[in-house]
Scaffold this active site. Structure first.
Site, short mmCIF file in Angstrom:
data_model
loop_
_atom_site.label_atom_id
_atom_site.label_comp_id
_atom_site.label_asym_id
_atom_site.label_seq_id
_atom_site.Cartn_x
_atom_site.Cartn_y
_atom_site.Cartn_z
N PRO A 2 -2.78 -2.20 -2.75
CA PRO A 2 -4.65 -3.28 -2.55
C PRO A 2 -3.94 -3.66 -1.04
CG PRO A 2 -2.41 -4.68 -3.86
CD PRO A 2 -2.50 -3.15 -4.33
N GLU A 3 -5.13 -3.86 -0.72
CA GLU A 3 -4.93 -4.54 1.02
C GLU A 3 -4.73 -5.69 0.86
OE1 GLU A 3 -7.24 -2.79 3.80
OE2 GLU A 3 -6.92 -0.37 2.85
N LYS A 52 0.71 -8.43 2.07
CA LYS A 52 0.08 -8.28 1.07
C LYS A 52 1.25 -9.11 -0.23
CE LYS A 52 -1.21 -3.67 2.74
NZ LYS A 52 -0.96 -2.72 2.60
N ARG A 258 -0.43 8.73 5.22
CA ARG A 258 -1.35 8.16 4.25
C ARG A 258 -2.37 8.66 5.39
NH1 ARG A 258 -1.12 3.08 2.33
NH2 ARG A 258 -2.99 3.60 1.08
#
Ligand SMILES: [Zn+2]
Length: 272
Positions: A2-3, A52, A258
């Protein structure tokens, strides 16, 4: 993963349900049994996020520090709570609400000093009102690393993930391979302000939307995006599709482990 907007949203969800309430805490799975026992029956005073990381404050008992990692999930429900399954690391409950945490990377009871140490090693977070982009700029403007990699480094900026990094670079027309030290100050200020605005929208709608009104499907007469992640975006996971602005094929490459996405025409390679 999750961001940051998701974690800020979870902090808000906890505040709405539990703040000022006496909370029952338990660890049906057993791995957080000692920590849960120490906060059980106490009042949740604070819930906040930094990047996060989620922090639930129980006054003198300390803070529950949660990092969801790749597989962690937090689910909310209303009374009556169903019996918790043995995958639940932490259940918080009042007479009205419950929250079940499953599979986090971290769930620990920490002190104020330990919490401060976590803040100190994280970069500024565009969603924390007390943070600004200055500390991030000091690191970026000295670095030979690409801006795309710097944006994902939680020590530089906290809370930005793969979607926001690709989208803010597109929106500002910045080559993702530009070294941090070659980034102009006004470009950084614009990126920081854009992150704060987009991520605040993300908290509000619990979804990432990055497309300006004039580029929405209705405005352009194009079909809406089909993707599990929802939201309209310019480049994220749009490899080999035409750019909404210039019709050039969106490119993808691996950067900082990524997938990176960008438009080679709207984000031209920097000279040298
Ligand atoms: Zn383009």
């Amino acid at each position: 993963m999750p961001e940051g907007h998701t974690i800020h949203r979870l902090a808000l969800d906890h505040r709405e349900r539990f703040a000022g309430e006496t909370v029952r805490a338990s660890s049906p799975q057993g791995r957080f049994a000692a920590g849960a026992a120490l906060v059980d029956g106490r009042v949740l005073e604070r819930a906040e996020a930094h990047g996060k990381h989620l922090f639930l404050g129980f006054g003198p008992a300390g803070w529950i520090h949660i990092h969801l990692g790749l597989f962690g999930k937090l689910g909310f429900g209303t009374a009556p709570a169903p019996p918790a399954t043995d995958t639940v690391r932490l259940r918080l409950a009042t007479g009205e609400h419950h929250a079940d945490l499953r599979g986090p990377t971290a769930c620990a009871l920490i002190t104020d000093a330990e919490k401060q140490a976590i803040h100190d090693r994280l970069g500024p977070d565009p969603l924390r009102p007390e943070d600004d982009g200055e500390r991030a700029w000091r690191r970026i403007s000295r670095s030979r690393t690409t801006v795309a990699a710097l944006l994902l480094d939680q020590k530089v900026v906290a809370g930005v993930g793969n979607v926001y990094r690709a989208e803010v670079l597109f929106r500002r027309g910045i080559d993702p391979y530009l070294p941090g030290k070659a980034l102009a100050r006004d470009d950084w200020d614009a990126i920081w302000a854009d992150l704060a605005a987009l991520m605040r929208e993300g908290v509000r709608h619990n979804r990432i939307d990055t497309v300006r009104p004039e580029h929405l499907p209705e405005a352009m007469g194009r079909p809406p995006r089909v993707d599990d992640h929802g939201g309209e975006v310019y480049v994220y996971r749009r490899a080999h599709q035409p750019c909404h602005l210039c019709a050039t094929e969106i490119r993808t490459a691996d950067l900082a482990a990524r997938n990176l996405f960008w438009c080679p025409r709207c984000q031209p390679a920097h000279a040298g």
